[in-house]
Scaffold this motif. Structure first.
Motif, short mmCIF file in Angstrom:
data_model
loop_
_atom_site.label_atom_id
_atom_site.label_comp_id
_atom_site.label_asym_id
_atom_site.label_seq_id
_atom_site.Cartn_x
_atom_site.Cartn_y
_atom_site.Cartn_z
N PHE A 95 0.72 -1.24 -0.02
CA PHE A 95 0.12 0.12 0.02
C PHE A 95 0.96 1.40 -0.14
O PHE A 95 1.74 1.34 0.88
CB PHE A 95 -0.97 0.17 1.24
N PHE A 96 0.65 2.13 -0.99
CA PHE A 96 1.36 3.49 -1.20
C PHE A 96 0.29 4.44 -1.07
O PHE A 96 -0.86 4.38 -1.66
CB PHE A 96 2.01 3.41 -2.37
N HIS A 97 0.73 5.82 -0.25
CA HIS A 97 -0.23 6.87 -0.08
C HIS A 97 0.66 8.12 -0.61
O HIS A 97 1.81 8.12 -0.29
CB HIS A 97 -0.86 7.07 1.24
N ARG A 98 -0.03 9.09 -1.14
CA ARG A 98 0.50 10.38 -1.56
C ARG A 98 -0.26 11.39 -0.82
O ARG A 98 -1.34 11.59 -1.16
CB ARG A 98 0.54 10.61 -3.09
N ARG A 99 0.54 12.27 -0.24
CA ARG A 99 -0.18 13.37 0.28
C ARG A 99 -0.41 14.44 -0.66
O ARG A 99 0.41 14.51 -1.71
CB ARG A 99 0.87 14.02 1.49
N SER A 100 -1.22 15.52 -0.28
CA SER A 100 -1.59 16.56 -1.28
C SER A 100 -0.33 17.40 -1.51
O SER A 100 -0.38 18.11 -2.30
CB SER A 100 -2.76 17.28 -0.88
N ASP A 101 0.61 17.58 -0.68
CA ASP A 101 1.76 18.32 -0.76
C ASP A 101 2.86 17.64 -1.32
O ASP A 101 4.30 18.04 -1.09
CB ASP A 101 2.15 19.00 0.48
N GLY A 102 2.83 16.30 -1.86
CA GLY A 102 3.91 15.54 -2.23
C GLY A 102 3.95 15.12 -3.44
O GLY A 102 2.71 14.55 -4.02
N ALA A 103 5.15 14.86 -4.06
CA ALA A 103 5.12 14.01 -5.47
C ALA A 103 5.37 12.58 -5.53
O ALA A 103 4.99 11.77 -6.36
CB ALA A 103 6.08 14.78 -6.36
N ALA A 104 5.96 11.97 -4.43
CA ALA A 104 6.68 10.54 -4.25
C ALA A 104 5.45 9.83 -3.43
O ALA A 104 4.40 10.39 -2.70
CB ALA A 104 7.52 10.66 -3.44
N TRP A 105 5.29 8.65 -3.50
CA TRP A 105 4.28 7.76 -3.06
C TRP A 105 5.04 7.15 -1.55
O TRP A 105 6.08 6.90 -1.78
CB TRP A 105 4.04 6.58 -3.72
N GLU A 106 4.50 7.44 -0.41
CA GLU A 106 4.87 6.99 0.98
C GLU A 106 4.56 5.48 1.13
O GLU A 106 3.22 5.21 1.07
CB GLU A 106 4.44 7.91 2.02
N TYR A 107 5.51 4.70 1.45
CA TYR A 107 5.15 3.13 1.38
C TYR A 107 4.59 3.24 2.90
O TYR A 107 5.14 3.25 3.85
CB TYR A 107 6.03 2.42 1.35
N GLN A 108 3.28 2.55 3.02
CA GLN A 108 2.74 2.26 4.35
C GLN A 108 2.68 0.83 4.78
O GLN A 108 2.23 0.46 5.84
CB GLN A 108 1.25 2.73 4.34
#
Length: 279
Positions: A95-108
């Motif tokens: 599962f990956f999530h991207r914040r509104s202020d980010g370009a990359a995907w954060e691995y959760q």
């Protein structure tokens, strides 16, 4: 890439090129990506963003995820079907999530599907999946690294089941085709001297399809056309082997290449066209 060799740091950010390097495949642009590793182990990649067509609730150790399909009623097909089936037959889900202020995907971390329900939202039916992060080994997310709104879940005991595939059978068939795709003829390479292709079960293994792990039910495909079969975007006439593709004009109207020593069973093609194809 083999899942056993995959190294991802929960809480770390990955861009598209990082994901391609880690998984040996690029992004399709779908929220639910159906993938396979070098041992033909199926796994899913899930992508969710603060901005976009859905309002996924990425809060707490257990959270909701809205299925695929941005217009009209969603259907329990393609990625939605595989994600729903994972509630009873778990498989690796990254599962990956991207914040509104980010370009990359954060691995959760990896997640399990706890529940799936169809609900009415804005005048249409959508599928809401309840997901829970796994909390074992490397999948435990350090709160200092992970998203601040993702609190660590309480730990629960779960069991996992998966279909055991006959990897030597698939490997032998891929070698007979010299690792070339039966749809487009493309031959990808894992290394300079080593070919790469994927074995596709025309009638999928496991519930609810219960297809056999047999050569008669296998196709050798490139990753792109493997995904197209999974998403129901391609059909093959059981008799003439004529290909119909939802968007790829290069292969639409062509003929599936089947070797004389490959006894592909027409019944499985009929099943795929009837139960899985989207057009």
């Amino acid at each position: 890439m083999r899942l056993a060799d995959l190294e991802l740091e929960p809480g770390a950010a990955y861009d598209a090129s990082d994901l391609r390097e880690a998984f040996d495949r690029g992004m399709t642009g779908r929220g639910i990506e159906i993938c396979y590793d070098a041992d033909e182990q199926r796994y899913l990649r899930l992508f969710s963003a603060d901005t976009g067509p859905y309002a996924d609730e990425v809060t707490g150790g257990q959270f909701t995820y809205v299925g695929e399909g941005q217009t009209g009623d969603q259907t329990l097909t393609a990625g939605n079907r595989y994600l729903a089936n994972a509630a009873d037959a778990p498989l690796p889900i990254f599962f990956f999530h991207r914040r509104s202020d980010g370009a990359a995907w954060e691995y959760q971390g990896q997640v399990d599907v706890v529940d799936c329900e169809a609900v009415e939202e804005d005048g249409r039916r959508v599928y809401r999946f309840t997901l829970q992060r796994r909390g074992e080994g490397r999948e435990r997310i350090d709160r200092a690294e992970a998203a601040a709104d993702l609190d660590a879940p309480e730990r629960v005991e779960t069991s996992r089941t998966r279909v055991v595939r006959n990897t030597p059978l698939a490997t032998a068939l891929k070698r007979r085709y010299d690792f070339a795709c039966q749809v487009c003829g493309a031959r990808r390479r894992r290394e300079a001297e080593e070919g790469y292709s994927e074995a596709h079960h025309v009638r999928p293994l496991g519930r609810p399809h219960d297809g056999p792990d047999a050569e008669a039910n296998l196709l050798v495909l490139c990753p792109n056309h493997h995904a197209d079969f999974d998403y129901g975007l391609v059909t093959v006439d059981p008799d003439s082997h004529r290909i119909a593709h939802a968007y790829d004009a290069v292969v639409d109207g062509g003929t599936l290449f089947v070797r004389g020593d490959h006894a592909l069973d027409a019944r499985f093609l009929e099943y795929h066209n009837r139960e899985i194809a989207e057009f």
